[in-house]
Motif scaffolding. Sequence first.
Motif, PDB file in Angstrom:
ATOM      1  N   GLU A 279      28.945  17.782 -28.654  1.00 41.11           N
ATOM      2  CA  GLU A 279      29.776  18.296 -29.739  1.00 41.11           C
ATOM      3  C   GLU A 279      31.241  18.284 -29.325  1.00 41.11           C
ATOM      4  O   GLU A 279      31.574  18.393 -28.139  1.00 41.11           O
ATOM      5  CB  GLU A 279      29.370  19.725 -30.102  1.00 41.11           C
ATOM      6  CG  GLU A 279      28.008  19.839 -30.751  1.00 41.11           C
ATOM      7  CD  GLU A 279      27.644  21.284 -31.018  1.00 41.11           C
ATOM      8  OE1 GLU A 279      27.371  21.630 -32.176  1.00 41.11           O
ATOM      9  OE2 GLU A 279      27.636  22.073 -30.043  1.00 41.11           O
ATOM     10  N   ALA A 280      32.107  18.184 -30.329  1.00 45.40           N
ATOM     11  CA  ALA A 280      33.546  18.302 -30.110  1.00 45.40           C
ATOM     12  C   ALA A 280      33.935  19.762 -30.301  1.00 45.40           C
ATOM     13  O   ALA A 280      33.684  20.342 -31.359  1.00 45.40           O
ATOM     14  CB  ALA A 280      34.308  17.410 -31.084  1.00 45.40           C
ATOM     15  N   VAL A 281      34.539  20.362 -29.275  1.00 43.78           N
ATOM     16  CA  VAL A 281      34.956  21.759 -29.330  1.00 43.78           C
ATOM     17  C   VAL A 281      36.473  21.783 -29.514  1.00 43.78           C
ATOM     18  O   VAL A 281      37.220  21.376 -28.619  1.00 43.78           O
ATOM     19  CB  VAL A 281      34.553  22.518 -28.050  1.00 43.78           C
ATOM     20  CG1 VAL A 281      34.959  23.984 -28.156  1.00 43.78           C
ATOM     21  CG2 VAL A 281      33.054  22.383 -27.803  1.00 43.78           C
ATOM     22  N   VAL A 282      36.918  22.252 -30.668  1.00 35.52           N
ATOM     23  CA  VAL A 282      38.349  22.349 -30.959  1.00 35.52           C
ATOM     24  C   VAL A 282      38.806  23.747 -30.572  1.00 35.52           C
ATOM     25  O   VAL A 282      38.221  24.752 -31.005  1.00 35.52           O
ATOM     26  CB  VAL A 282      38.631  22.081 -32.455  1.00 35.52           C
ATOM     27  CG1 VAL A 282      40.123  22.179 -32.738  1.00 35.52           C
ATOM     28  CG2 VAL A 282      38.097  20.711 -32.851  1.00 35.52           C
ATOM     29  N   SER A 283      39.844  23.844 -29.724  1.00 34.05           N
ATOM     30  CA  SER A 283      40.338  25.136 -29.252  1.00 34.05           C
ATOM     31  C   SER A 283      41.854  25.182 -29.336  1.00 34.05           C
ATOM     32  O   SER A 283      42.528  24.165 -29.552  1.00 34.05           O
ATOM     33  CB  SER A 283      39.870  25.399 -27.816  1.00 34.05           C
ATOM     34  OG  SER A 283      40.302  24.360 -26.958  1.00 34.05           O
ATOM     35  N   ILE A 284      42.390  26.406 -29.153  1.00 35.56           N
ATOM     36  CA  ILE A 284      43.834  26.636 -29.279  1.00 35.56           C
ATOM     37  C   ILE A 284      44.529  26.217 -27.998  1.00 35.56           C
ATOM     38  O   ILE A 284      44.131  26.614 -26.893  1.00 35.56           O
ATOM     39  CB  ILE A 284      44.115  28.119 -29.592  1.00 35.56           C
ATOM     40  CG1 ILE A 284      43.467  28.506 -30.915  1.00 35.56           C
ATOM     41  CG2 ILE A 284      45.612  28.385 -29.644  1.00 35.56           C
ATOM     42  CD1 ILE A 284      43.561  29.981 -31.237  1.00 35.56           C
ATOM     43  N   LYS A 285      45.561  25.438 -28.125  1.00 34.00           N
ATOM     44  CA  LYS A 285      46.342  24.963 -26.982  1.00 34.00           C
ATOM     45  C   LYS A 285      47.594  25.800 -26.781  1.00 34.00           C
ATOM     46  O   LYS A 285      48.000  26.065 -25.643  1.00 34.00           O
ATOM     47  CB  LYS A 285      46.720  23.495 -27.200  1.00 34.00           C
ATOM     48  CG  LYS A 285      47.492  22.850 -26.085  1.00 34.00           C
ATOM     49  CD  LYS A 285      47.762  21.388 -26.411  1.00 34.00           C
ATOM     50  CE  LYS A 285      48.552  20.694 -25.320  1.00 34.00           C
ATOM     51  NZ  LYS A 285      48.826  19.276 -25.678  1.00 34.00           N
ATOM     52  N   LYS A 286      48.239  26.227 -27.875  1.00 36.56           N
ATOM     53  CA  LYS A 286      49.421  27.082 -27.830  1.00 36.56           C
ATOM     54  C   LYS A 286      49.253  28.189 -28.861  1.00 36.56           C
ATOM     55  O   LYS A 286      48.516  28.036 -29.844  1.00 36.56           O
ATOM     56  CB  LYS A 286      50.695  26.279 -28.110  1.00 36.56           C
ATOM     57  CG  LYS A 286      51.066  25.301 -27.013  1.00 36.56           C
ATOM     58  CD  LYS A 286      52.392  24.612 -27.322  1.00 36.56           C
ATOM     59  CE  LYS A 286      52.782  23.655 -26.209  1.00 36.56           C
ATOM     60  NZ  LYS A 286      54.067  22.971 -26.504  1.00 36.56           N
ATOM     61  N   PRO A 287      49.944  29.346 -28.679  1.00 37.46           N
ATOM     62  CA  PRO A 287      49.796  30.453 -29.622  1.00 37.46           C
ATOM     63  C   PRO A 287      50.140  30.019 -31.048  1.00 37.46           C
ATOM     64  O   PRO A 287      51.070  29.238 -31.284  1.00 37.46           O
ATOM     65  CB  PRO A 287      50.778  31.501 -29.094  1.00 37.46           C
ATOM     66  CG  PRO A 287      50.933  31.179 -27.649  1.00 37.46           C
ATOM     67  CD  PRO A 287      50.832  29.700 -27.544  1.00 37.46           C
ATOM     68  N   LEU A 288      49.367  30.555 -32.006  1.00 39.33           N
ATOM     69  CA  LEU A 288      49.577  30.254 -33.417  1.00 39.33           C
ATOM     70  C   LEU A 288      50.423  31.352 -34.057  1.00 39.33           C
ATOM     71  O   LEU A 288      50.421  32.507 -33.604  1.00 39.33           O
ATOM     72  CB  LEU A 288      48.224  30.139 -34.137  1.00 39.33           C
ATOM     73  CG  LEU A 288      47.238  29.112 -33.553  1.00 39.33           C
ATOM     74  CD1 LEU A 288      45.924  29.159 -34.310  1.00 39.33           C
ATOM     75  CD2 LEU A 288      47.833  27.711 -33.591  1.00 39.33           C
ATOM     76  N   ASP A 289      51.138  30.994 -35.098  1.00 40.94           N
ATOM     77  CA  ASP A 289      52.015  31.945 -35.781  1.00 40.94           C
ATOM     78  C   ASP A 289      51.808  31.801 -37.290  1.00 40.94           C
ATOM     79  O   ASP A 289      52.159  30.780 -37.884  1.00 40.94           O
ATOM     80  CB  ASP A 289      53.471  31.685 -35.396  1.00 40.94           C
ATOM     81  CG  ASP A 289      54.412  32.729 -35.982  1.00 40.94           C
ATOM     82  OD1 ASP A 289      53.915  33.784 -36.427  1.00 40.94           O
ATOM     83  OD2 ASP A 289      55.629  32.479 -36.002  1.00 40.94           O
TER      84      ASP A 289
END
Length: 671
Positions: A279-289
């Motif tokens: 599976e492709a796991v999409v995760s946060i690379k930089k903080p979101l605003d």
Amino acid sequence: MPHERVKRGWVWNQFFVVEEYTGTEPLYVGKIHTDSDMGEGNIKYTISGEGAGTIFIIDELTGDIHATEKLDREEKAFYTLRAQARHRLSNDPLEPESEFVIKVQDINDSEPKFLEGPYIGSVAELSPIGTSVMKVTASDADDPTYGSSARVVYSVLDGEKFFTVDRHTGIIMTAVADLDRETQDRYELVVKATDMAGQMGGLSGSTTVTIVITDVNDNPPRFPQKMYQFSVSEGATVGTSVGRVIATDADMGDNTDMSYLIKEGGELFKVTTDVETQEAVVSIKKPLDFESKRTHNVVVEAVNKHVDPRFVDLGTFRDQTIVRVSVSDIDEPPIFQPAEGAIMEVQEDAKVGALVGVVIAKDPDVKNKPLRFSIDRTTDQEMIFHIDPDSGAITLDKILDRETAGWHNITVKAVEADNHTMASHSAVSIRILDVNDNPPELATPYEASICEDAKPGQLIHTISVVDRDEPQSGHRFYFTLAPEASSNRHFTLWDVKVLVLLILTLKRHRKGQRMAEDEEDMRDNVIKYNDEGGGEQDTQAYDMSALRNLYDFPEAKSSDSGPEIRSLPQWIQASRVGGAEGGGAAADFSLFKGYIRKKVEQADADLSVPPYDSFQTYAFEGTSSPALSLSSIHTLSTTSEQDFSYLSDWGPRFRQLAGYYAPGNPEEEGS
């Protein structure tokens, strides 16, 4: 001549017996006969060995052999027996016992058998026609050297549309080029083997062959959907998983291994591959605003890891999908600007209430709630600073002193006015700017001394000063003698940057008598020894009494030169001794040799010195001199003055020295 016996022997043909005989009478095999048999009936024939008397019987008179049982060549192909011919009356052997063989003649009574069946083989899908799959082998128990009973040929009974078999070798091959594992992943064949080279009447046997179609990477990955939607909070930390997507692949095994990468949206998100689930796991690379951007479209691409170059013409082995990420809003704590903390400056002579600086913070949420500021008093226990809770202005509550503390590091807290759980902290560094409010000070307490015979211009002392202030352009000090010392002509000051040099300008002369006779032996005698001894525990390294008696030379007093030689300088002694012995000859060093020899003997006999070689220096300068001592030790005396006028009598080389020590004018003698 003795009678020579004529050599005789057995006479018989090769014996055969047909297998599987089913007649009612014994089957004739053959006859054994010796050439000594004249038909008179006086010879008896017997047999022994395998089957003798049971399977095979013999007529004793004629030697005819018959088989009484049905034989099977596949069970036993031949029998070994022994024949014997004896005289019927005397029973004496007429011939030596001889061995013979009865062979069982083959008939085609065994069908071919696939001893290793059933078979399982494999072939890659999309293999070309004629690709070898595997080999099958049938065995026939009949005699391969007799007739065609064991000659086997192969054929496919079931599955001949997809596979063929070589008639003679049994090698199975593909018959088509479009075998597709994704359509059918295995085939069941029936292969037949027939003996007698396939002729009518031949026997046959068959076996099943399972052929597995193995996978090749002939299918690209495909996302089931062209768009996926996920939601994540703006407060989620870096590395938080947003969601999972997967691309399917009709292949199997390693051919389904794939990598995922982000084609768009890689600034804030990253994708990794779960090796277990693919599976492709999409995760946060930089903080979101949430306040900056509420929706992000991330393009994810799936690529096969192991692309087979034979099938690249089937199309691209990659696929893309869009992952839409919605950012949800949360109540966030205040944010300081700058985020790394503020640096402020204030003069050290600033008054109480003076403005130091203003800290800036804001609520990052859309509502932009008002904030309240405070100082963490654990970082300002003396309460030197004050902050306005509404504006964030920092002012002085106490007088500053840069020389006590040049920097103050405090922590400022900002909270939302209606929700004190939303709080942030920021470091504020306050630099105290210097003001010239401190006089110069001596670096250390100074105390100088000078010999009374010091020459004019001699450096007496170097004085340095420090200033607790720190002007940006650096310090510049100016030095003068105090008013009460400014009229003193004996000393002057030289100003060299931040150093002061005290210089003797006038020489104070004093008249005095020659040194007394008992003072002539006082001089600077340097005693050195280079032996470290045995460490701190060695207190017996040297006998100090021996070092104190360096001038006790009993051997010199008893020498032929007499005491008067010791009362002269060494260079005068050497010249006089040399003159007495021959006018200009080399000086007599026997005095020194005797002295050194004596000292060496004393050292060798001294048990208190270290038990190893050591370097020792003995001072042997002689005594007195007409020039008296020039040592500065005597010049410190204040009870008498010296008269150096006799230096003028020593010649031109000493006139300048005599001038330095000549009596001066009375007016130059001051304090």
